[in-house]
Design a protein around this motif. Structure first.
Motif, PDB file in Angstrom:
ATOM      1  N   GLY A   1       0.763  -0.857  -0.100  1.00  0.00           N
ATOM      2  CA  GLY A   1      -0.067   0.258  -0.362  1.00  0.00           C
ATOM      3  C   GLY A   1       1.077   1.235  -0.010  1.00  0.00           C
ATOM      4  N   PRO A   2       0.548   2.352  -0.451  1.00  0.00           N
ATOM      5  CA  PRO A   2       0.619   3.774  -0.393  1.00  0.00           C
ATOM      6  C   PRO A   2       1.359   3.934   1.203  1.00  0.00           C
ATOM      7  CG  PRO A   2      -1.536   4.008  -0.471  1.00  0.00           C
ATOM      8  CD  PRO A   2      -1.507   2.318  -0.263  1.00  0.00           C
ATOM      9  N   GLY A   3       2.307   4.605   1.873  1.00  0.00           N
ATOM     10  CA  GLY A   3       2.996   5.366   2.288  1.00  0.00           C
ATOM     11  C   GLY A   3       1.701   6.022   3.428  1.00  0.00           C
ATOM     12  N   PHE A   4       0.668   6.120   3.516  1.00  0.00           N
ATOM     13  CA  PHE A   4      -0.818   7.231   3.850  1.00  0.00           C
ATOM     14  C   PHE A   4      -1.696   6.046   3.650  1.00  0.00           C
ATOM     15  CE2 PHE A   4      -1.763   7.717  -0.481  1.00  0.00           C
ATOM     16  CZ  PHE A   4      -3.441   6.951  -0.626  1.00  0.00           C
ATOM     17  N   ASP A   5      -1.583   5.291   3.540  1.00  0.00           N
ATOM     18  CA  ASP A   5      -2.524   4.397   3.664  1.00  0.00           C
ATOM     19  C   ASP A   5      -1.479   2.214   3.477  1.00  0.00           C
ATOM     20  OD1 ASP A   5      -5.129   2.159   4.722  1.00  0.00           O
ATOM     21  OD2 ASP A   5      -5.195   2.529   2.178  1.00  0.00           O
ATOM     22  N   GLY A   6      -0.148   2.357   4.501  1.00  0.00           N
ATOM     23  CA  GLY A   6       0.505   1.227   4.978  1.00  0.00           C
ATOM     24  C   GLY A   6      -0.440   0.296   5.693  1.00  0.00           C
ATOM     25  N   HIS A   7       0.578  -1.199   4.884  1.00  0.00           N
ATOM     26  CA  HIS A   7       0.096  -2.200   5.888  1.00  0.00           C
ATOM     27  C   HIS A   7       1.160  -3.664   5.806  1.00  0.00           C
ATOM     28  CE1 HIS A   7      -2.412  -3.048   2.450  1.00  0.00           C
ATOM     29  NE2 HIS A   7      -2.254  -4.520   2.247  1.00  0.00           N
ATOM     30  N   ASN A   8       1.340  -4.250   6.726  1.00  0.00           N
ATOM     31  CA  ASN A   8       2.338  -5.042   6.866  1.00  0.00           C
ATOM     32  C   ASN A   8       1.640  -6.858   6.216  1.00  0.00           C
ATOM     33  OD1 ASN A   8       4.155  -3.517   8.521  1.00  0.00           O
ATOM     34  ND2 ASN A   8       3.593  -3.831  10.182  1.00  0.00           N
ATOM     35  N   ALA A   9       2.204  -7.152   6.175  1.00  0.00           N
ATOM     36  CA  ALA A   9       2.080  -8.712   5.322  1.00  0.00           C
ATOM     37  C   ALA A   9       1.007  -9.559   5.987  1.00  0.00           C
ATOM     38  CB  ALA A   9       3.567  -9.646   4.889  1.00  0.00           C
ATOM     39  N   ASP A  10       1.458  -9.302   7.489  1.00  0.00           N
ATOM     40  CA  ASP A  10      -0.133 -10.565   7.708  1.00  0.00           C
ATOM     41  C   ASP A  10      -1.668  -9.691   8.273  1.00  0.00           C
ATOM     42  OD1 ASP A  10       0.958  -7.804   9.910  1.00  0.00           O
ATOM     43  OD2 ASP A  10       1.605  -8.776  11.673  1.00  0.00           O
ATOM     44  N   GLU A  11      -1.102  -8.038   7.789  1.00  0.00           N
ATOM     45  CA  GLU A  11      -2.566  -7.220   7.463  1.00  0.00           C
ATOM     46  C   GLU A  11      -2.609  -7.144   6.452  1.00  0.00           C
ATOM     47  OE1 GLU A  11      -1.376  -4.128  11.711  1.00  0.00           O
ATOM     48  OE2 GLU A  11      -0.911  -3.930   9.249  1.00  0.00           O
ATOM     49  N   ARG A  12      -1.831  -7.698   5.276  1.00  0.00           N
ATOM     50  CA  ARG A  12      -3.460  -7.408   4.081  1.00  0.00           C
ATOM     51  C   ARG A  12      -4.472  -7.956   4.531  1.00  0.00           C
ATOM     52  NH1 ARG A  12       0.619 -11.030  -0.025  1.00  0.00           N
ATOM     53  NH2 ARG A  12       0.452 -13.399   1.233  1.00  0.00           N
ATOM     54  N   TYR A  13      -4.354  -9.182   5.198  1.00  0.00           N
ATOM     55  CA  TYR A  13      -5.685  -9.470   4.057  1.00  0.00           C
ATOM     56  C   TYR A  13      -6.928  -8.202   4.523  1.00  0.00           C
ATOM     57  CZ  TYR A  13     -10.240 -12.609   4.237  1.00  0.00           C
ATOM     58  OH  TYR A  13     -11.389 -13.457   4.586  1.00  0.00           O
ATOM     59  N   ALA A  14      -7.098  -7.890   6.120  1.00  0.00           N
ATOM     60  CA  ALA A  14      -7.451  -7.291   6.711  1.00  0.00           C
ATOM     61  C   ALA A  14      -8.364  -6.376   5.532  1.00  0.00           C
ATOM     62  CB  ALA A  14      -7.782  -6.879   8.030  1.00  0.00           C
ATOM     63  N   ALA A  15      -7.238  -5.507   5.199  1.00  0.00           N
ATOM     64  CA  ALA A  15      -6.926  -4.003   4.094  1.00  0.00           C
ATOM     65  C   ALA A  15      -7.682  -4.719   2.691  1.00  0.00           C
ATOM     66  CB  ALA A  15      -5.755  -3.696   4.179  1.00  0.00           C
ATOM     67  N   TRP A  16      -7.921  -5.855   2.037  1.00  0.00           N
ATOM     68  CA  TRP A  16      -7.340  -6.266   0.525  1.00  0.00           C
ATOM     69  C   TRP A  16      -9.240  -6.075   1.158  1.00  0.00           C
ATOM     70  CZ3 TRP A  16      -9.375 -11.326   0.837  1.00  0.00           C
ATOM     71  CH2 TRP A  16      -9.343 -12.023  -0.404  1.00  0.00           C
ATOM     72  N   MET A  17      -9.836  -7.483   2.063  1.00  0.00           N
ATOM     73  CA  MET A  17     -11.386  -7.689   2.309  1.00  0.00           C
ATOM     74  C   MET A  17     -11.721  -6.349   2.259  1.00  0.00           C
ATOM     75  SD  MET A  17     -13.265 -10.554   2.191  1.00  0.00           S
ATOM     76  CE  MET A  17     -14.347 -10.737   2.328  1.00  0.00           C
ATOM     77  N   ALA A  18     -11.633  -5.086   3.001  1.00  0.00           N
ATOM     78  CA  ALA A  18     -12.796  -3.908   2.958  1.00  0.00           C
ATOM     79  C   ALA A  18     -12.760  -2.944   1.512  1.00  0.00           C
ATOM     80  CB  ALA A  18     -11.460  -3.199   4.155  1.00  0.00           C
ATOM     81  N   HIS A  19     -11.403  -2.844   0.828  1.00  0.00           N
ATOM     82  CA  HIS A  19     -11.848  -2.774  -0.495  1.00  0.00           C
ATOM     83  C   HIS A  19     -12.046  -3.858  -1.422  1.00  0.00           C
ATOM     84  CE1 HIS A  19      -8.154  -0.157   1.570  1.00  0.00           C
ATOM     85  NE2 HIS A  19      -8.592   0.440   0.093  1.00  0.00           N
ATOM     86  N   LYS A  20     -12.123  -4.497  -1.480  1.00  0.00           N
ATOM     87  CA  LYS A  20     -12.646  -5.520  -2.445  1.00  0.00           C
ATOM     88  C   LYS A  20     -14.195  -6.014  -1.762  1.00  0.00           C
ATOM     89  CE  LYS A  20     -12.782 -10.398  -1.429  1.00  0.00           C
ATOM     90  NZ  LYS A  20     -13.434 -11.706  -1.613  1.00  0.00           N
ATOM     91  N   GLN A  21     -14.536  -5.367  -0.725  1.00  0.00           N
ATOM     92  CA  GLN A  21     -16.262  -5.195  -0.320  1.00  0.00           C
ATOM     93  C   GLN A  21     -16.903  -4.200  -0.834  1.00  0.00           C
ATOM     94  OE1 GLN A  21     -16.693  -5.977   3.911  1.00  0.00           O
ATOM     95  NE2 GLN A  21     -16.628  -7.893   3.323  1.00  0.00           N
ATOM     96  N   HIS A  22     -15.947  -2.875  -0.973  1.00  0.00           N
ATOM     97  CA  HIS A  22     -16.300  -1.675  -1.544  1.00  0.00           C
ATOM     98  C   HIS A  22     -16.404  -2.182  -2.924  1.00  0.00           C
ATOM     99  CE1 HIS A  22     -15.734   2.992  -2.631  1.00  0.00           C
ATOM    100  NE2 HIS A  22     -15.549   1.971  -4.253  1.00  0.00           N
ATOM    101  N   VAL A  23     -14.953  -2.947  -4.194  1.00  0.00           N
ATOM    102  CA  VAL A  23     -15.298  -3.095  -4.900  1.00  0.00           C
ATOM    103  C   VAL A  23     -16.377  -3.314  -5.632  1.00  0.00           C
ATOM    104  CG1 VAL A  23     -14.414  -4.306  -7.000  1.00  0.00           C
ATOM    105  CG2 VAL A  23     -13.195  -2.998  -5.795  1.00  0.00           C
ATOM    106  N   PHE A  24     -17.495  -4.440  -4.680  1.00  0.00           N
ATOM    107  CA  PHE A  24     -18.160  -5.451  -5.189  1.00  0.00           C
ATOM    108  C   PHE A  24     -19.929  -4.647  -4.251  1.00  0.00           C
ATOM    109  CE2 PHE A  24     -15.557  -8.613  -5.840  1.00  0.00           C
ATOM    110  CZ  PHE A  24     -15.795  -9.164  -6.986  1.00  0.00           C
ATOM    111  N   THR A  25     -19.939  -3.471  -3.917  1.00  0.00           N
ATOM    112  CA  THR A  25     -20.463  -2.794  -2.985  1.00  0.00           C
ATOM    113  C   THR A  25     -21.423  -1.945  -4.821  1.00  0.00           C
ATOM    114  OG1 THR A  25     -20.267  -3.013  -0.746  1.00  0.00           O
ATOM    115  CG2 THR A  25     -21.400  -1.350  -1.904  1.00  0.00           C
ATOM    116  N   LYS A  26     -19.782  -0.788  -5.043  1.00  0.00           N
ATOM    117  CA  LYS A  26     -20.487  -0.019  -5.936  1.00  0.00           C
ATOM    118  C   LYS A  26     -20.216  -0.836  -7.806  1.00  0.00           C
ATOM    119  CE  LYS A  26     -16.353   1.054  -8.476  1.00  0.00           C
ATOM    120  NZ  LYS A  26     -15.261   2.070  -8.355  1.00  0.00           N
TER     121      LYS A  26
END
Length: 402
Positions: free
Chosen positions: A230-255
């Motif tokens: 992720g970018p500097g303003f919204d970065g995350h470690n490898a062990d946090e990527r699932y939660a970050a990915w899930m939140a954005h994926k759900q935004h995609v499918f809601t849209k």
């Protein structure tokens, strides 16, 4: 440099140069970007443009990029995320075909030549996609083609869009694609609200409108590593990527749920068989959308679509078709333990079995298949226990009111 409606850039040049533009957005990957660039520059069919967007890196990425001199074009911007970086570069490129590659992966030498040959041989195709190797930091760059290959089925054109929608993880990463510029121009640029899943969003938009062609060879290698994402303003470690990915994926499918007509969820070959039956396309479409929402963790949306299907079924009185039974089974099928929906979802669909008993057998069948898969594949016992627990919840929900 912005593109005008006639296809020209601000300086009057046109987006009609033959060949390939490879575009890479990078942020704080100075230790990896060199291997990626070396692999692109080693292509048997060289890229006509290699554009790298340094997205506000704070390490020595700029120094690494300068070593390549005029072999690459560097765009530097303030850190805005991958979508912002790609949106900056795409209008400035001029080639008719675009490859969007990642700053930590490796191209095999015949990648661009193979993709371009397929696109040129099949003018009806909007983009190509291929298989890939998977490697980690213990693998030297010259040995990535000896690592495991991620297999991909050859999905028919009428089913391709639905296949992308139903896949829990994006099956066709953009690193393995070559896209006609005209297709990118028609679907628009990347969604800058997304710092993850921007590739998923773009591939779905492309798949919705254009034909794809599978190349049955591994032409690139995906690097699995523990670095930050992720970018500097919204970065995350490898062990946090699932939660970050899930939140954005759900935004995609809601849209997606808000923008795609219900009939578009029905594969074209299936729609052709339903067109003469009243409400059949609607029924199938709501069930299919419900399955997609369930797969991606939007369980309330899935239940809403199931209820709409049941209402339509009550209105037209037609029995549940075999195709509909298959979709109902998918509402309960567990793709993997970490993709499981909450127990309240399974209890809710169990309750619906009381008023619509015809849906109970396919729902239970979906969980039965989950349990059988886990036994057959000797998966983690937790997955099997979860399947059996959900099976019990649906069965109890069908017998007892809340």
């Amino acid at each position: 440099m912005a593109a005008n409606q006639n296809g020209s850039t601000a300086d009057g040049s046109r987006h009609d140069a033959p060949g390939i533009a490879v575009i890479i957005a990078t942020y704080n990957r100075s230790h990896l970007i060199g291997e990626t660039l070396d692999s692109v520059l080693a292509q048997t069919r060289p890229a006509d443009e290699l554009i790298v967007v340094n997205d506000g890196s704070t390490d020595d990425t700029a120094a690494v990029l300068r070593r390549y001199g005029d072999r690459i074009r560097i765009i530097t911007q303030r850190n805005g995320g991958k979508s912002s970086a790609l949106n900056c570069a795409i209008p400035q490129s001029r080639s008719r075909n675009v490859c969007i590659f990642d700053d930590d992966d490796i191209m095999l030498p015949n990648n661009l030549a193979t993709h371009l040959q397929e696109l040129q041989a099949h003018p009806e195709v909007g983009f190509t996609y291929c298989l890939n190797h998977v490697f980690d930091d213990t693998t030297p760059p010259d040995a990535v083609d000896k690592t495991p290959v991620k297999a991909l089925p050859d999905v028919s054109a009428p089913r391709f869009f639905n296949w992308i929608l139903e896949s829990p993880f994006l099956p066709t990463p953009m690193q393995g694609m070559l896209i006609r510029r005209t297709c990118l121009e028609q679907v628009g640029l990347f969604d800058v609200e997304l710092t993850r899943s921007q590739d998923r969003d773009m591939v779905m938009r492309l798949a919705r409108r254009f034909r794809a062609r599978r190349i049955p060879h591994a032409l690139w290698a995906l690097r699995e590593h523990s670095g930050r994402r992720g970018p500097g303003f919204d970065g995350h470690n490898a062990d946090e990527r699932y939660a970050a990915w899930m939140a954005h994926k759900q935004h995609v499918f809601t849209k997606l749920r808000e923008s795609v007509d219900i009939a578009e969820y029905v594969p074209r070959d299936i729609a052709d068989t339903l067109v003469a039956k009243p409400r059949a396309i609607e029924r199938y479409g709501y069930l299919q959308r419900g399955v997609i929402m369930a797969i991606h963790g939007l369980h309330e949306c899935a239940l809403t679509d199931l209820d709409t299907y049941l209402d339509l079924r009550d209105i037209d009185k037609h029995a549940t078709s075999q195709a509909e039974q298959m979709l109902i089974s998918k509402l309960a099928y567990l793709q993997a333990p970490d993709l499981a929906l909450p127990t309240v979802y399974y209890r809710a669909i169990g309750h619906r079995c009381r008023t619509h008993p015809a849906i109970a057998p396919p729902l239970l069948r979906g969980l039965y298949w989950s349990a059988r898969r886990d036994l057959w594949c000797k998966r983690d016992p937790h997955s099997l226990r979860m399947s059996l627990r959900r099976l019990a919840v649906i069965a109890l929900g069908a017998c007892h009111q809340k």
